[in-house]
Structures are given as C-alpha cells and as structure tokens.
Design an enzyme around this catalytic site. Sequence first.
Site, PDB file in Angstrom:
ATOM      1  N   ARG A  37     132.545  51.144  25.256  1.00 21.91           N
ATOM      2  CA  ARG A  37     132.874  50.945  23.838  1.00 21.91           C
ATOM      3  C   ARG A  37     133.311  52.253  23.175  1.00 21.91           C
ATOM      4  NH1 ARG A  37     128.436  46.283  22.081  1.00 21.91           N
ATOM      5  NH2 ARG A  37     129.822  44.571  22.624  1.00 21.91           N
ATOM      6  N   LYS A 197     123.727  27.178  30.122  1.00 20.04           N
ATOM      7  CA  LYS A 197     123.371  25.957  29.399  1.00 20.04           C
ATOM      8  C   LYS A 197     124.492  25.380  28.554  1.00 20.04           C
ATOM      9  CE  LYS A 197     118.478  26.810  28.915  1.00 20.04           C
ATOM     10  NZ  LYS A 197     117.407  27.063  27.953  1.00 20.04           N
ATOM     11  N   GLY A 354     129.529  38.341  26.759  1.00 22.18           N
ATOM     12  CA  GLY A 354     128.279  38.662  27.454  1.00 22.18           C
ATOM     13  C   GLY A 354     128.373  38.844  28.949  1.00 22.18           C
ATOM     14  N   GLY A 377     129.273  37.763  20.838  1.00 22.38           N
ATOM     15  CA  GLY A 377     129.263  36.694  19.841  1.00 22.38           C
ATOM     16  C   GLY A 377     130.632  36.448  19.214  1.00 22.38           C
TER      17      GLY A 377
HETATM   18  P1  AMP Z   1     125.654  32.474  29.960  1.00 21.24           P
HETATM   19  O1  AMP Z   1     124.928  33.630  29.310  1.00 21.24           O
HETATM   20  O2  AMP Z   1     125.455  31.166  29.290  1.00 21.24           O
HETATM   21  O3  AMP Z   1     127.095  32.789  30.258  1.00 21.24           O
HETATM   22  O4  AMP Z   1     124.938  32.259  31.361  1.00 21.24           O
HETATM   23  C1  AMP Z   1     124.967  33.196  32.380  1.00 21.24           C
HETATM   24  C2  AMP Z   1     123.834  32.914  33.299  1.00 21.24           C
HETATM   25  O5  AMP Z   1     123.953  31.632  33.845  1.00 21.24           O
HETATM   26  C3  AMP Z   1     123.776  33.873  34.464  1.00 21.24           C
HETATM   27  O6  AMP Z   1     122.628  34.664  34.344  1.00 21.24           O
HETATM   28  C4  AMP Z   1     123.713  32.973  35.684  1.00 21.24           C
HETATM   29  O7  AMP Z   1     122.739  33.382  36.618  1.00 21.24           O
HETATM   30  C5  AMP Z   1     123.298  31.640  35.103  1.00 21.24           C
HETATM   31  N1  AMP Z   1     123.725  30.506  35.933  1.00 21.24           N
HETATM   32  C6  AMP Z   1     124.984  30.178  36.250  1.00 21.24           C
HETATM   33  N2  AMP Z   1     124.994  29.101  37.062  1.00 21.24           N
HETATM   34  C7  AMP Z   1     123.708  28.746  37.269  1.00 21.24           C
HETATM   35  C8  AMP Z   1     123.079  27.702  38.001  1.00 21.24           C
HETATM   36  N3  AMP Z   1     123.786  26.819  38.711  1.00 21.24           N
HETATM   37  N4  AMP Z   1     121.723  27.636  37.975  1.00 21.24           N
HETATM   38  C9  AMP Z   1     121.028  28.529  37.249  1.00 21.24           C
HETATM   39  N5  AMP Z   1     121.554  29.541  36.538  1.00 21.24           N
HETATM   40  C10 AMP Z   1     122.888  29.648  36.538  1.00 21.24           C
END
Ligand code: AMP
Length: 396
Positions: A37, A197, A354, A377
């Site tokens: 950054r 999620k 992120g 964000g």
């Molecule tokens: P996000 O911050 O929503 O982009 O999520 C990223 C996180 O999702 C990472 O830490 C990954 O380890 C997790 N992730 C991705 N695919 C899976 C999965 N199939 N099962 C569990 N965790 C996952």
Amino acid sequence: MRSFRTLEDLKPAGLRVLVRVDLNVPVENGVVSDATRLERILPTIRNIASRGGKVILLAHFGRPKGRDPKESLAPIAAALASHLGQPVAFAANCIGSVAAAAVAAMQPGDVLCLENTRFHAGEEKNDPAFVAALAALGDVYVNDAFSAAHRAHASTEGLAHVLPACAGRTMQAELEALDKALGKPARPVMAIVGGAKVSTKLELLGNLVSKVEVLVIGGGMANTFLRARGLDVGKSLCEHDLVATAREIEAKAKAAGCEIMLPVDALAAKEFKANPGHRVADVSDIAADEMILDAGPKSIEAVIARLQTTKTLVWNGPFGAFELEPFDTATVAVAKAAAALTLAGKLVSVAGGGDTVSAMNHAGVVDDMTYISTAGGAFLEWMEGKPLPGVEALKA
Ligand code: AMP
C-alpha cells in the site's frame, strides 16, 4: 470522458494539498511487514511534490477508540519516507495548532503526514466541524484511498464537498480498471465468486447475475448451491438455512440469462488439514463423513475451457481451502490460465477483495492479471453494485 477529476486537472504549485491515502498497512513488532500500500501511493505523492505542491497526508490506522499511541501513524510515516526516498515530516495531531504549525513550516515539494484521523470521533461521524478543521489546513483535496471509499467519513468524503477535489493516481487506476471490468466490459463477462460462505456474498451474487454472462460459484459457498440442487454434501461447509436463498439466486440468474457454473467434481477429505487422505469424487458421490475442500479436475477443466471464450473476468474468493495443500489446486490452475490469457491479450482480468489477493499471490499471478485490487470492503461493495461515497463525492 471521465466522470471525476484527476491530477491532470490540478495545478498544485504552491498549494497545500490534502491527500487522503491508505496507510493501513500490516505492522508486526513496529515494522511494516507488507509495503504494497505504501508503494501504491508513491506516484501521487511524487506527482504533486514534483510540481511544487505541499503534500499533506491524511489517513486512518486501525480502529482506535480515541487517541491510542499503539495506533499512531508515526512509524508508518518513517517507513514511507524510506520508500519515497525523501523526508516525511510528522505532526502529532491531524487538526489544531500542532497540525497548523507543521503545515506552515512546509516548503513546496515537502511531504507531511498528519496523525491518525480516527483519533477524533468526528472522522467516522463525518462531523462538519471536524471536516472544517481538516479543510482549514489545505487549499485542495486529493483522494487516493479507494480502499476507504466505501466509508462516508470526514477525510474520505466530507472534504470533497468543501475543497476542490480530484482523484489521485491509485484511485484513478482502480476506478478505470473497475470500469473496464463491470462498467463497460468487453463481453462475455465471467465472474468467479468463491470463498467460505454465501451469507457474506448474497448482495454480490444478486448484483452479478444481472451483469455477467457466466457466474462460476466455487469454494465453500458452492456447497450451499449443490445442496439446493438436492445433492448431499456430507460434512462440507454448507449454510443449510440459505438453501432457499441459493434457489432464488439460481432463479434470478435464469431469468437474466446468466449461466451459473457449479463444480461437478471435488477433492473430498475427512479432515480439515493439509495433505489429509483425500480423493477425487463427483459432487453426487460425497460420503456422509466427507468434506468438499476444493473443486476437482473436471470442474477446473470446464472453467478453463469457458475462459477461452471469455473477454472479461471478475474474481473474488478462492475455489477451495487454498491455505491447505492440495486444496489450492483449482484456485492456482484457474488463476494461471487467466493470467496466461491476459498476457496473450485475450482477457481483461480483475481480481480483488481480502483473501483473493493472497490467493493470487500464492498462484504467482499478481503481476500478470490486468488489475488486482488490494481494497477489501470497497472492492466487494463495488462488486455489489453499490455507489461508493468517496467516489461519488469526487464526481460532484
Ligand atoms: P472469503 O473470505 O469468503 O473469500 O473466504 C475465503 C476462505 O474460504 C479461505 O480461508 C478458504 O480456506 C475458505 N474456503 C474456500 N473453500 C472452502 C471449502 N470448500 N471448505 C471450507 N473452507 C473453504
């Protein structure tokens, strides 16, 4: 025609230029551990300083509740000086007599960093009195902090209404890249949305189905969609309470002519750790004690095949639990394919938000994609189709 002013519209010679930057860098034991950054704001600082402007940096750091020496910008100003190759003066307050004296001592071309704006409650409240106190220190305002543009704070939004305002180089590059990706993209457009999620990305999915031709859903969130299609996902991460929402998103996509691609196979394991026993399994064949931890080879092949005819790619979120080998396989393979197409001039590829930046770093493609946004964000809110207050204020 651009809808916002840039440094080309600014004649900074002799002016006090308040420049909102992102100094919210990771610090470990008092040392900046990732200077990405800091590097990104150098072009704006140099542009203004070399044209005789007095560069007065405004930034927040962390989430202090009032003045907190642990969240002082002083060590970051020192680190910035060594990246910039010129002294960066520091004022222990961003408003009032301390700041005013530091500004009064500046010569054209000097750089001054003011203390953490969030030491004052007026920053996050966008309090007009605090905005006025900041504005008293400058003649013009430059916003170079896209990553803070989703917040309507005094230093990110308020100042643009009371001083002549324009975008800095980093803000400009970010807005131009994003416009190429979802504003007026070359079509067809593919979006890849992965990560943990569905619940954190509902608005994003809802917006994308009406903007892109193909929506690839990966990561843990794909499991909720597989469940919605009636498949058994065993012990996989799955938000069972969002199965109906997943069906609604599928219906909305169908109505908008957006194809949703889900994994057809997976790497499945019984334990969430690196290198556990695992197997390639069709998504219709996941055992009750197994977890889907990455997309499988057929899914990877299908996404890469579709990428060959894609003109624009927007990507947020990994395909699997990429921090654990071998569940980085799909993310790395698709990232490499996208990077190769980008280098060949066949694809505009924009990724951000992120964990996506660390996933792209892990895949070694950061320099080969068209644009990687380090904003968390703000990038997600942009993908959600929301107006960003800091950007809107520059258009006013
Ligand atoms: P996000 O911050 O929503 O982009 O999520 C990223 C996180 O999702 C990472 O830490 C990954 O380890 C997790 N992730 C991705 N695919 C899976 C999965 N199939 N099962 C569990 N965790 C996952």
